[in-house]
Write a protein that holds these residues in place. Sequence first.
Motif, mmCIF file in Angstrom:
data_model
loop_
_atom_site.group_PDB
_atom_site.id
_atom_site.type_symbol
_atom_site.label_atom_id
_atom_site.label_comp_id
_atom_site.label_asym_id
_atom_site.label_seq_id
_atom_site.Cartn_x
_atom_site.Cartn_y
_atom_site.Cartn_z
ATOM 1 N N ARG A 30 0.830 -1.203 0.000
ATOM 2 C CA ARG A 30 0.000 0.000 0.000
ATOM 3 C C ARG A 30 0.870 1.261 0.000
ATOM 4 O O ARG A 30 0.494 2.279 -0.598
ATOM 5 N N ILE A 31 2.012 1.194 0.691
ATOM 6 C CA ILE A 31 2.919 2.355 0.646
ATOM 7 C C ILE A 31 3.444 2.554 -0.767
ATOM 8 O O ILE A 31 3.518 3.681 -1.285
ATOM 9 N N ALA A 32 3.797 1.436 -1.454
ATOM 10 C CA ALA A 32 4.317 1.537 -2.821
ATOM 11 C C ALA A 32 3.261 2.051 -3.782
ATOM 12 O O ALA A 32 3.561 2.781 -4.732
ATOM 13 N N ARG A 33 2.004 1.702 -3.563
ATOM 14 C CA ARG A 33 0.935 2.165 -4.441
ATOM 15 C C ARG A 33 0.494 3.580 -4.105
ATOM 16 O O ARG A 33 -0.295 4.170 -4.825
ATOM 17 N N GLY A 34 0.945 4.104 -2.994
ATOM 18 C CA GLY A 34 0.549 5.450 -2.620
ATOM 19 C C GLY A 34 -0.736 5.505 -1.836
ATOM 20 O O GLY A 34 -1.288 6.588 -1.617
ATOM 21 N N ASN A 35 -1.243 4.318 -1.413
ATOM 22 C CA ASN A 35 -2.469 4.314 -0.616
ATOM 23 C C ASN A 35 -2.216 4.753 0.817
ATOM 24 O O ASN A 35 -3.138 5.190 1.504
ATOM 25 N N ILE A 36 -1.010 4.586 1.276
ATOM 26 C CA ILE A 36 -0.644 4.994 2.628
ATOM 27 C C ILE A 36 0.538 5.938 2.520
ATOM 28 O O ILE A 36 1.540 5.634 1.853
ATOM 29 N N ILE A 47 8.527 11.545 -1.816
ATOM 30 C CA ILE A 47 8.162 10.963 -3.107
ATOM 31 C C ILE A 47 6.682 11.241 -3.324
ATOM 32 O O ILE A 47 5.842 10.835 -2.519
ATOM 33 N N ALA A 48 6.393 11.928 -4.421
ATOM 34 C CA ALA A 48 5.004 12.250 -4.759
ATOM 35 C C ALA A 48 4.568 11.377 -5.911
ATOM 36 O O ALA A 48 5.272 11.273 -6.926
#
Length: 456
Positions: A30-36, A47-48
């Motif tokens: 989820r961190i890699a997908r930007g969900n968290i 990282i945006a």
Amino acid sequence: MGISLTPTGIGLLTQMAQNTGLSRSELIERIARGNIAIACQQASMTIALENPPQANETSPNNGATKSPTKIKVIEGEQPLQPDVSEPGASGVSQEDYQSLQQQAKEQANLIEDLQQKLAQQKSETAEQTESYQSLQQQAKEQSNLVKKLQKQLADQKSETAEQTESYQSLQQQAKEQSNLVKKLQKQLADQKSETAEQTESYQSLQQQAQEQSNLVKKLQKQLADQKSETAEQTESYQSLQQQAQEQSNLVKKLQKQLADQKSETAEQTESYQSLQQQAQEQANLVKKLQKELADQKSETAEQTESYQSLQHQAQQQANVIEDLQQKLAQQQSLATQQVESNQALQQQAQQQSNLVKKLQKQLGEQQSQAAQQVESNQFLQQKTQEQGKRIAELERQLSEKQSPANQAPESYESLKQHNQEQEERIATLQKHISELKRWATIGKTEFNKRLNRRLF
């Protein structure tokens, strides 16, 4: 692809996974997908990610993901600019926010269910109170009825005892009367036997008197014959005297015959006098017998009167016996009625026993319902405790997710306040449930005490 981390990084990753309720791999995903997003003031790089809608398409050739996602790396410390309008940008993900809303909704539904159950519990408690009061009233009426029946039974027993004593007294009197009747019958039989003996003696005396009378008549006839012979001899003597005058030569012979005749006449005279004396004695004997016969007739008349008196007494005794038999029949009828009354009382007692058993059965059902209600209250209390634990766990998780430099969003504060209100309402409901349980326990204890006093 394996990832190597330092022990510090592994520990922080594990702690974040535990706080979010996710596994470490899912947290990294989820961190890699930007969900968290991880917000930290000491971050040296930001990282945006900009994920377009078609970010998850997969190539049919090699399975690689076509990711036109734009990744922008910004060096240096960046100030945190949370957007309070979006729930996902405030440090709390959209899924967690929805999960909290869902839990709050479940809490509200649970509170409504608890309120409904509480109202139902109050209604059932009121019904049980009314039923308990009704049972108390019925038990009181049953007790009064049982006392009344016991009093009637005691009176009936007393009357039965008095009637039994009267019946025994009547039996004793009847027995005495029977003995008296038997004694009178025996005396009457003896009297009849004596009368029969006297009758036989009287008949024997009559027969003897008849024989004496026949003998007297025979003697009188013989005396008449003797007189006739004496008259004939006198006539013959006169004829002989005349013949003596006529026949002088026959005087001596006639004198001799005359002397003989005189001697015979003297003997006949003596015999006649003896017969007269015997006749006089026979007459005296007949008079004596007639007197005895008159006395016997008088005694027989007296005995007849005594016999008639005995018959009259026997008739009176028979009437008394008939009266006693009628009274005995009435007594037996009363005894039969008493037996029927006792049977009716036994039937009523059996009905009372069946009613008591029915009340005991109803009481058992009430106790079973009360036990079920206690179990239901315990279950509700357990569910409430579990809900409280879940709310406390959610609060702890939310508090751990908060950053020291970042205040919680207004939606989270309102949700927390709502959860706190829910907890207060749950505590109030628990208090009401405890109070109801206490009153139910007190009512059950009091009901058992009164029931025990009623039964024993």
